[in-house]
Scaffold this motif. Structure first.
Motif, short mmCIF file in Angstrom:
data_model
loop_
_atom_site.label_atom_id
_atom_site.label_comp_id
_atom_site.label_asym_id
_atom_site.label_seq_id
_atom_site.Cartn_x
_atom_site.Cartn_y
_atom_site.Cartn_z
N CYS A 246 -7.54 -0.49 -1.59
CA CYS A 246 -6.81 0.58 -2.58
C CYS A 246 -6.40 1.86 -2.12
O CYS A 246 -6.98 2.26 -0.95
N LEU B 294 -5.24 -7.20 -3.54
CA LEU B 294 -6.52 -7.84 -3.86
C LEU B 294 -6.34 -9.25 -3.09
O LEU B 294 -5.46 -10.09 -3.41
N LEU C 251 0.87 -1.33 0.23
CA LEU C 251 -0.08 0.06 -0.15
C LEU C 251 0.90 1.35 0.05
O LEU C 251 0.58 2.30 -0.41
N ASP D 194 0.21 0.49 -4.55
CA ASP D 194 -0.34 -0.60 -5.18
C ASP D 194 -1.44 -1.00 -4.31
O ASP D 194 -1.54 -0.91 -3.49
N ASP D 195 -2.28 -1.75 -5.13
CA ASP D 195 -3.70 -2.05 -4.37
C ASP D 195 -3.25 -3.65 -3.87
O ASP D 195 -2.26 -4.34 -4.48
N LYS E 71 -6.11 5.49 -2.37
CA LYS E 71 -6.59 6.76 -3.20
C LYS E 71 -6.33 8.12 -2.83
O LYS E 71 -5.87 8.43 -1.59
N LYS F 159 -10.76 -5.80 -1.68
CA LYS F 159 -9.66 -5.11 -2.45
C LYS F 159 -9.21 -3.72 -1.57
O LYS F 159 -10.21 -2.81 -1.34
#
Length: 92
Positions: free
Chosen positions: A52, A44, A37, A41-42, A54, A50
């Motif tokens: 994410c 999953l 993170l 990157d995400d 932002k 998931k």
């Protein structure tokens, strides 16, 4: 009641690992998620969801204690979107 890191370690320990190895496994997993993170990157996890990263833009805000206007800086936040399977289990 919230699920704690200690609860996760206990569940891993019940799989047959030693207590120290269980702590190490959980710490490595959490560190892997954090470092992924941090790179933007995400993460999953199939069947779960998931995570994410932002970007939130600079915006006006207000101090709720004093009512004073202020500018909130740009920042990044982590969001979570659950998988369809998890959503079905939660709503069944």
């Amino acid at each position: 009641m919230a699920l704690t890191k200690n609860d996760i370690v206990t569940k891993v320990h019940q799989l047959g690992f030693t207590k120290n190895k269980s702590v190490e496994i959980v710490e490595i997993l959490l560190e892997l998620i954090k470092s992924t993170l941090e790179k933007g990157d995400d993460v999953l996890i199939s069947g779960f969801g998931k995570f994410c990263v932002k970007k939130k833009n600079k915006r006006r805000g207000r101090n709720p204690a004093t009512g004073a206007d202020l500018m909130l800086r740009e920042r990044q936040v982590v969001t979570f979107k659950c998988s369809g399977k998890l959503r079905e289990r939660l709503n069944s």
